[in-house]
Design an enzyme around this catalytic site. Structure first.
Site, mmCIF file in Angstrom:
data_model
loop_
_atom_site.group_PDB
_atom_site.id
_atom_site.type_symbol
_atom_site.label_atom_id
_atom_site.label_comp_id
_atom_site.label_asym_id
_atom_site.label_seq_id
_atom_site.Cartn_x
_atom_site.Cartn_y
_atom_site.Cartn_z
ATOM 1 N N SER A 45 0.882 -1.298 -0.021
ATOM 2 C CA SER A 45 -0.069 0.000 -0.035
ATOM 3 C C SER A 45 0.549 1.317 0.035
ATOM 4 C CB SER A 45 -0.815 0.109 1.217
ATOM 5 O OG SER A 45 -0.352 -0.055 2.286
ATOM 6 N N GLU A 46 2.026 1.141 0.660
ATOM 7 C CA GLU A 46 2.848 2.282 0.615
ATOM 8 C C GLU A 46 4.114 1.833 0.709
ATOM 9 O OE1 GLU A 46 -0.676 4.542 1.930
ATOM 10 O OE2 GLU A 46 0.291 2.632 2.863
ATOM 11 N N THR A 47 5.092 2.637 0.070
ATOM 12 C CA THR A 47 6.662 2.585 0.046
ATOM 13 C C THR A 47 7.228 3.992 0.541
ATOM 14 O OG1 THR A 47 6.620 0.737 -1.628
ATOM 15 C CG2 THR A 47 8.768 2.254 -1.253
ATOM 16 N N GLU A 219 -6.693 -2.182 3.620
ATOM 17 C CA GLU A 219 -5.450 -2.014 4.017
ATOM 18 C C GLU A 219 -5.480 -2.484 5.626
ATOM 19 O OE1 GLU A 219 -1.886 1.104 3.990
ATOM 20 O OE2 GLU A 219 -3.747 1.902 4.053
#
Length: 287
Positions: A45-47, A219
């Site tokens: 979902s995020e880096t 998420e």
């Protein structure tokens, strides 16, 4: 560039919410297109792209597979866990610059706590708008708890907080992604944070988080959203300053996560902090 995967808001590998963590040292950030492409390749979902700007100062930029976001709680917890576990930092207090503002990070021996951005109430919703929000998850207004209504709130990212009456409603909700994407665009929010207040067994609420507008159907753990939820509950007298709150998320995905929060009163108003633990699961090198 050293690249890590760390599972946020858990102590068990391959549970919680995984985030990519790219350590840049003191080098400049790569081109935005490249960072977005790497985030898309990892498909988390995020880096987080972590740049050191001083002995106790860092700058982080966060990318979903679709685009850059201002702040990400679980990726911040993951980033400072990676920095600690690789020996880049020791437990202590650090300054973090993000697109959402400058934050204080407290790194412990086995946990990380972070300031949220200044809490902000967003819009409320009419009865018809609320009915549309619930219907986007196969629910009805009858599934809304007495005394609680949906509202947009931000502690870094604006989300619609959507209360449901029972855990059965929470677990049984089925997202209509196209509708939620359109609603998110219409209301200018990242997504929907659905929650069921609990208040038993040390659990403040159980939650699910949806952000299909940003290519995140669901998420497993969201620090910013639970920071916003902490403020929402505080404004309604359901949590108090100085007390640790505990939110459980990711259970519907088979990736149980635990997010902690605290509130503090100060001269400039209420401050929200979110905390938790993370575990490093993978390491590789970007060639």
């Amino acid at each position: 560039m050293d690249l890590y995967i760390a599972d946020g808001f858990t102590t068990q590998r391959f549970s919680g919410n995984p985030a990519g963590v790219a350590l840049l040292g003191d080098e400049a950030f790569p081109a935005e297109e490249w960072m977005r492409a790497l985030a898309g390749e990892l498909k988390h979902s995020e880096t987080a792209f972590v740049r050191r700007t001083g002995e106790r100062e860092f700058h982080i930029r966060y990318f979903t597979p679709a685009e850059e976001v201002e702040l990400c709680g679980h990726a911040t917890i993951a980033s400072f866990t990676v920095l600690r576990e690789t020996g880049e930092i020791k437990p202590g207090v650090y300054a973090l610059h993000t697109l959402s503002g400058d934050l204080e990070i407290e790194v412990g021996e086995d946990s990380v706590w972070m300031d949220m951005a200044t809490p902000a109430d967003g819009r409320t919703f009419s009865e018809d708008e609320q009915a549309e929000l619930y219907a986007a998850y196969g629910l009805a207004l009858a599934d809304r708890p007495a005394g609680l209504e949906p509202q947009a709130v931000s502690t870094g990212l604006m989300d619609i907080l959507l209360p449901v009456r029972t855990r059965e409603c929470l677990d049984g909700a089925v997202q209509r992604e196209k509708e939620v994407t359109e609603l998110s665009q219409r209301y200018g929010v990242v997504g929907v944070h659905m929650f069921c207040p609990e208040g038993q067994g040390g659990v403040t609420a159980r939650c699910r988080n949806f952000a299909p507008l940003y290519a995140i159907p669901e998420e497993a753990a969201t620090g910013t959203s639970n920071g916003a939820l902490t403020y929402y509950l505080f404004r309604r007298g359901l949590v108090s300053a100085g007390v640790e709150n505990r939110f459980l998320q990711g259970e519907a995905m088979g990736k149980p996560s635990e997010i902690l929060s605290r509130l503090a009163d100060g001269p400039e108003g209420v401050r929200v902090r979110v905390g938790g633990r993370a575990v490093v699961s993978l390491r590789c090198e970007v060639l």
